[in-house]
Write a protein that holds these residues in place. Structure first.
Motif, PDB file in Angstrom:
ATOM      1  N   UNK A 129       0.825  -1.218   0.000  1.00  0.00           N
ATOM      2  CA  UNK A 129       0.000   0.000   0.000  1.00  0.00           C
ATOM      3  C   UNK A 129       0.852   1.257   0.000  1.00  0.00           C
ATOM      4  N   UNK A 130       1.902   1.252   0.796  1.00  0.00           N
ATOM      5  CA  UNK A 130       2.828   2.388   0.816  1.00  0.00           C
ATOM      6  C   UNK A 130       3.511   2.575  -0.524  1.00  0.00           C
ATOM      7  N   UNK A 131       3.897   1.473  -1.151  1.00  0.00           N
ATOM      8  CA  UNK A 131       4.512   1.552  -2.477  1.00  0.00           C
ATOM      9  C   UNK A 131       3.538   2.171  -3.483  1.00  0.00           C
ATOM     10  N   UNK A 159      12.217   2.154  -4.721  1.00  0.00           N
ATOM     11  CA  UNK A 159      11.825   0.836  -4.210  1.00  0.00           C
ATOM     12  C   UNK A 159      13.038   0.007  -3.814  1.00  0.00           C
ATOM     13  N   UNK A 160      14.078   0.033  -4.628  1.00  0.00           N
ATOM     14  CA  UNK A 160      15.291  -0.720  -4.298  1.00  0.00           C
ATOM     15  C   UNK A 160      15.934  -0.152  -3.030  1.00  0.00           C
ATOM     16  N   UNK A 161      15.999   1.164  -2.922  1.00  0.00           N
ATOM     17  CA  UNK A 161      16.560   1.789  -1.723  1.00  0.00           C
ATOM     18  C   UNK A 161      15.772   1.452  -0.470  1.00  0.00           C
ATOM     19  N   UNK A 170       9.031  -6.957  -5.115  1.00  0.00           N
ATOM     20  CA  UNK A 170       8.919  -7.507  -6.465  1.00  0.00           C
ATOM     21  C   UNK A 170       7.483  -7.439  -6.977  1.00  0.00           C
ATOM     22  N   UNK A 171       6.537  -7.793  -6.141  1.00  0.00           N
ATOM     23  CA  UNK A 171       5.129  -7.725  -6.544  1.00  0.00           C
ATOM     24  C   UNK A 171       4.733  -6.289  -6.835  1.00  0.00           C
ATOM     25  N   UNK A 172       5.134  -5.376  -5.977  1.00  0.00           N
ATOM     26  CA  UNK A 172       4.784  -3.961  -6.178  1.00  0.00           C
ATOM     27  C   UNK A 172       5.386  -3.431  -7.469  1.00  0.00           C
ATOM     28  N   UNK A 174      11.056   5.036 -13.613  1.00  0.00           N
ATOM     29  CA  UNK A 174      12.484   4.877 -13.289  1.00  0.00           C
ATOM     30  C   UNK A 174      12.763   5.332 -11.848  1.00  0.00           C
ATOM     31  N   UNK A 175      12.196   6.449 -11.464  1.00  0.00           N
ATOM     32  CA  UNK A 175      12.398   6.959 -10.103  1.00  0.00           C
ATOM     33  C   UNK A 175      11.837   5.986  -9.079  1.00  0.00           C
TER      34      UNK A 175
END
Length: 136
Positions: free
Chosen positions: A61-63, A85-87, A123-125, A79-80
Motif C-alpha cells: 500500500x505504501x509503495x 523501491x530498491x533503496x 517484487x510484486x509492487x 524509473x524513479x
C-alpha cells in the motif's frame, strides 16, 4: 460501415495497488504456512500470519502511494520508483538483521525468510505498478 477501435488501457493506480496488496499478502501468507509446516523458529512471533499480512499490506500500500505521488510530480516516475523501491527494500532489511540481536526466538534462517518476504512485497509492487502497466 462502423469501425470499432479498442485501446489497451492499464488499470488505474489504485486498482493495480489493490492487486499488489492482495498478491503480496497471499504470497507471504503462503511463505508463513510453509515455515510453520517446516517448524522453522516456531516461537518467532514475526513469522506469524497477523504481522506478516499486516506489514505486507502496509508495504504494498505504501509503495502504491509513493508510485502515485511520483506519477504526479516526477517526469520519469517509473524509473524513479524503481530506484526508490530498491533503496527502501535495502533499508527495510536492517531491522530484520537487528532481530537477531534483540529477539531470542530469531534464528538466522527465520530472519532470512523475513528478508525474503520484503523482497516478495517489493517484487510484486514493482511488477504490478510499473512493469504490468508497461506491458499493456
Amino acid at each position: 460501415m462502423s469501425s470499432v477501435y479498442t485501446t489497451s488501457r492499464s488499470p488505474s493506480v489504485p486498482v493495480r495497488g489493490g492487486l499488489a496488496v492482495v498478491i503480496a499478502v497471499l504470497a507471504n501468507v503462503v511463505l508463513v504456512l510453509g515455515v510453520d509446516a517446516l517448524g522453522i523458529a516456531p516461537a518467532f512471533r514475526a513469522l506469524t500470519i497477523p504481522p506478516v499480512a499486516f506489514l505486507s499490506a502496509l508495504g504494498a500500500g505504501g509503495a502504491t502511494v509513493v508510485y502515485w505521488l511520483l506519477g504526479r510530480f516526477v517526469s520519469d516516475a517509473d524509473r524513479t520508483f524503481v530506484r526508490v523501491a530498491v533503496g527502501v527494500l535495502l533499508l527495510s532489511l536492517v531491522p530484520d538483521l537487528a532481530l537477531l540481536a534483540i529477539d531470542p526466538a530469531a534464528t538466522l534462517l527465520a530472519v532470512i525468510v523475513l528478508m525474503a518476504m520484503h523482497v516478495v512485497v517489493a517484487a510484486v509492487s514493482l511488477w504490478v505498478l510499473v512493469y504490468w502497466r508497461a506491458e499493456q
